[in-house]
Design a protein around this motif. Structure first.
Motif, mmCIF file in Angstrom:
data_model
loop_
_atom_site.group_PDB
_atom_site.id
_atom_site.type_symbol
_atom_site.label_atom_id
_atom_site.label_comp_id
_atom_site.label_asym_id
_atom_site.label_seq_id
_atom_site.Cartn_x
_atom_site.Cartn_y
_atom_site.Cartn_z
ATOM 1 N N VAL A 1 0.836 -1.195 0.000
ATOM 2 C CA VAL A 1 0.000 0.000 0.000
ATOM 3 C C VAL A 1 0.871 1.246 0.000
ATOM 4 O O VAL A 1 0.627 2.193 -0.753
ATOM 5 C CB VAL A 1 -0.952 0.007 1.221
ATOM 6 N N LEU A 2 1.922 1.263 0.811
ATOM 7 C CA LEU A 2 2.809 2.428 0.864
ATOM 8 C C LEU A 2 3.480 2.700 -0.471
ATOM 9 O O LEU A 2 3.637 3.840 -0.870
ATOM 10 C CB LEU A 2 3.872 2.239 1.946
ATOM 11 N N SER A 3 3.876 1.650 -1.174
ATOM 12 C CA SER A 3 4.551 1.857 -2.455
ATOM 13 C C SER A 3 3.626 2.530 -3.468
ATOM 14 O O SER A 3 4.073 3.266 -4.335
ATOM 15 C CB SER A 3 5.100 0.544 -3.004
ATOM 16 N N HIS A 4 2.319 2.326 -3.363
ATOM 17 C CA HIS A 4 1.361 2.989 -4.253
ATOM 18 C C HIS A 4 1.148 4.455 -3.878
ATOM 19 O O HIS A 4 0.642 5.227 -4.681
ATOM 20 C CB HIS A 4 0.022 2.251 -4.244
ATOM 21 N N LEU A 5 1.528 4.841 -2.679
ATOM 22 C CA LEU A 5 1.365 6.218 -2.233
ATOM 23 C C LEU A 5 2.547 7.107 -2.597
ATOM 24 O O LEU A 5 2.485 8.311 -2.404
ATOM 25 C CB LEU A 5 1.154 6.254 -0.708
ATOM 26 N N LEU A 6 3.619 6.534 -3.119
ATOM 27 C CA LEU A 6 4.776 7.337 -3.515
ATOM 28 C C LEU A 6 4.383 8.278 -4.650
ATOM 29 O O LEU A 6 3.653 7.894 -5.565
ATOM 30 C CB LEU A 6 5.926 6.441 -3.979
ATOM 31 N N PRO A 7 4.875 9.508 -4.622
ATOM 32 C CA PRO A 7 4.499 10.474 -5.658
ATOM 33 C C PRO A 7 5.032 10.126 -7.045
ATOM 34 O O PRO A 7 4.476 10.549 -8.037
ATOM 35 C CB PRO A 7 5.080 11.795 -5.155
ATOM 36 N N ASP A 8 6.111 9.351 -7.132
ATOM 37 C CA ASP A 8 6.696 9.010 -8.426
ATOM 38 C C ASP A 8 7.282 7.603 -8.333
ATOM 39 O O ASP A 8 8.492 7.434 -8.207
ATOM 40 C CB ASP A 8 7.770 10.030 -8.801
ATOM 41 N N SER A 9 6.439 6.606 -8.408
ATOM 42 C CA SER A 9 6.898 5.230 -8.198
ATOM 43 C C SER A 9 7.802 4.730 -9.328
ATOM 44 O O SER A 9 8.493 3.736 -9.156
ATOM 45 C CB SER A 9 5.714 4.289 -8.014
ATOM 46 N N ALA A 10 7.835 5.421 -10.459
ATOM 47 C CA ALA A 10 8.752 5.017 -11.529
ATOM 48 C C ALA A 10 10.192 5.387 -11.200
ATOM 49 O O ALA A 10 11.123 4.744 -11.666
ATOM 50 C CB ALA A 10 8.332 5.680 -12.839
ATOM 51 N N ASN A 11 10.395 6.428 -10.387
ATOM 52 C CA ASN A 11 11.739 6.899 -10.067
ATOM 53 C C ASN A 11 12.114 6.738 -8.601
ATOM 54 O O ASN A 11 13.236 7.057 -8.217
ATOM 55 C CB ASN A 11 11.886 8.373 -10.466
ATOM 56 N N LEU A 12 11.182 6.285 -7.784
ATOM 57 C CA LEU A 12 11.437 6.097 -6.352
ATOM 58 C C LEU A 12 11.126 4.672 -5.939
ATOM 59 O O LEU A 12 10.209 4.048 -6.468
ATOM 60 C CB LEU A 12 10.564 7.049 -5.522
ATOM 61 N N LYS A 13 11.893 4.197 -4.977
ATOM 62 C CA LYS A 13 11.683 2.853 -4.444
ATOM 63 C C LYS A 13 11.489 2.957 -2.938
ATOM 64 O O LYS A 13 12.296 3.606 -2.246
ATOM 65 C CB LYS A 13 12.897 1.988 -4.753
ATOM 66 N N LEU A 14 10.455 2.335 -2.441
ATOM 67 C CA LEU A 14 10.236 2.269 -1.000
ATOM 68 C C LEU A 14 11.166 1.206 -0.438
ATOM 69 O O LEU A 14 11.059 0.030 -0.776
ATOM 70 C CB LEU A 14 8.778 1.916 -0.696
ATOM 71 N N GLU A 15 12.106 1.613 0.394
ATOM 72 C CA GLU A 15 13.065 0.671 0.971
ATOM 73 C C GLU A 15 12.559 0.076 2.277
ATOM 74 O O GLU A 15 12.744 -1.098 2.536
ATOM 75 C CB GLU A 15 14.410 1.348 1.198
ATOM 76 N N ASN A 16 11.947 0.929 3.093
ATOM 77 C CA ASN A 16 11.502 0.440 4.401
ATOM 78 C C ASN A 16 10.508 1.427 4.992
ATOM 79 O O ASN A 16 10.478 2.602 4.623
ATOM 80 C CB ASN A 16 12.700 0.275 5.337
ATOM 81 N N CYS A 17 9.737 0.929 5.919
ATOM 82 C CA CYS A 17 8.836 1.762 6.702
ATOM 83 C C CYS A 17 8.953 1.286 8.144
ATOM 84 O O CYS A 17 8.696 0.118 8.432
ATOM 85 C CB CYS A 17 7.408 1.628 6.197
ATOM 86 N N ILE A 18 9.376 2.178 9.012
ATOM 87 C CA ILE A 18 9.619 1.807 10.408
ATOM 88 C C ILE A 18 8.566 2.475 11.276
ATOM 89 O O ILE A 18 8.436 3.702 11.281
ATOM 90 C CB ILE A 18 11.030 2.239 10.844
ATOM 91 N N LEU A 19 7.832 1.657 11.979
ATOM 92 C CA LEU A 19 6.786 2.134 12.876
ATOM 93 C C LEU A 19 7.268 1.979 14.310
ATOM 94 O O LEU A 19 7.560 0.881 14.759
ATOM 95 C CB LEU A 19 5.502 1.331 12.661
#
Length: 101
Positions: free
Chosen positions: A3-21
């Protein structure tokens, strides 16, 4: 994380590496890196893939519920390979990200 990866403003040029809660500190840290392999010099527009260095930008956002949000953005500096260009080193531009924030 999907879900977080779909919220990135530019998923073609950005990669979600981690999400720390961190529930104790009520913090969410989202770690994102730029992944474009070839970028253009902002002065001469010459494409390059030669990386000079890497660094991080920290962006804070308004809280989400009770959680503070931090976006840790990993970006790179590149060498301009055009010998005639006045800019030897430049930071990659994330214009699609800036336009969506």
């Amino acid at each position: 994380m999907l879900v977080l990866s779909h919220l990135l403003p530019d998923s073609a040029n950005l990669k979600l590496e981690n999400c720390i809660l961190d529930e104790i500190k009520t913090q969410i840290n989202v770690i994102v890196s730029a992944i474009t392999r070839v970028v253009n010099c902002p002065v001469c527009n010459q494409p390059t893939h030669k990386i000079h260095s890497r660094y991080e930008r920290l962006l804070a956002d308004l809280p989400w519920a009770d959680y503070s949000i931090t976006l840790q953005l990993k970006v790179r500096k590149f060498f301009c390979i055009n010998k005639l260009c006045k800019r030897r080193i430049f930071t990659e531009r994330l214009t699609n990200v800036r336009d969506h924030l």
